[in-house]
Design an enzyme around this catalytic site. Structure first.
Site, short mmCIF file in Angstrom:
data_model
loop_
_atom_site.label_atom_id
_atom_site.label_comp_id
_atom_site.label_asym_id
_atom_site.label_seq_id
_atom_site.Cartn_x
_atom_site.Cartn_y
_atom_site.Cartn_z
N HIS A 1 0.85 -1.21 0.00
CA HIS A 1 0.00 0.00 0.00
C HIS A 1 0.87 1.24 0.00
CE1 HIS A 1 -3.20 2.78 1.47
NE2 HIS A 1 -4.01 1.89 0.93
N GLY B 1 -6.02 4.11 5.65
CA GLY B 1 -6.91 4.84 6.55
C GLY B 1 -7.40 4.02 7.72
N VAL B 2 -7.71 2.76 7.49
CA VAL B 2 -8.20 1.92 8.58
C VAL B 2 -7.13 1.77 9.67
CG1 VAL B 2 -7.55 -0.30 7.57
CG2 VAL B 2 -9.52 -0.15 9.11
N GLU C 1 -7.29 2.72 13.65
CA GLU C 1 -6.86 1.79 14.70
C GLU C 1 -5.89 2.46 15.66
OE1 GLU C 1 -6.46 -1.67 16.96
OE2 GLU C 1 -7.93 -1.28 15.39
N ILE D 1 1.85 4.59 1.70
CA ILE D 1 0.92 5.46 2.42
C ILE D 1 0.21 4.60 3.45
CG2 ILE D 1 -1.15 6.90 2.20
CD1 ILE D 1 -0.31 7.39 -0.73
#
Length: 143
Positions: free
Chosen positions: A45, A54-55, A59, A51
């Site tokens: 990713h 987002g998840v 977290e 990068i």
């Protein structure tokens, strides 16, 4: 709290403990995690342009929030994510960045807790979210 102290209240270990340090300021939890670049979630990713997903940012904020519930967690309870909403990603988070999250509990109906958080990199908002989690007795979840 440092990582060793955080492991007393969080069930996360190894590559899923995503808080380097955290503390309470008034009614807010402030947590920090520095992206090293070798995290498992960066490998794909994105190749050549890593990068933080987002998840994973969400977290990191949720784990930081748990320092506000340290007393409850010390009673043998662990936190489980139950929801994320109103998430906004404002800027990329990359290797070398430190995400500083500022989170607070906005409502509680034990065992459920509702929070909101903002994650900053170099003073700039990177992510905002509302999230919820439940504190549960993990012994009941062992198989």
């Amino acid at each position: 709290m440092n990582r060793e102290e955080l492991m007393q209240i969080l069930p996360h270990r190894d590559n899923m403990l995503l808080v380097d340090e955290a503390h309470v300021e008034g009614d807010k939890a402030v947590g920090k995690y520095t992206i090293k670049g070798d995290e498992f979630f960066l490998k794909g990713h994105f190749p050549g342009n890593p990068i933080v997903p987002g998840v994973m940012l969400c977290e990191m904020m949720a784990q930081s929030t748990c320092v506000l519930l340290a007393d409850v967690a010390m009673e043998g309870k662990s936190s489980l994510f139950t929801g994320i909403r109103e998430v906004k990603f404002k800027t990329r988070v990359k290797p070398g960045d430190t995400l500083e999250s500022h989170c607070e509990i906005v409502k509680q109906r034990p065992p459920f807790y509702f929070a909101k958080g903002v994650g900053y990199v170099d003073g700039q908002i990177a992510v905002k979210a509302e999230f919820s989690f439940a504190l549960v007795d993990m012994e009941k979840y062992k198989e």
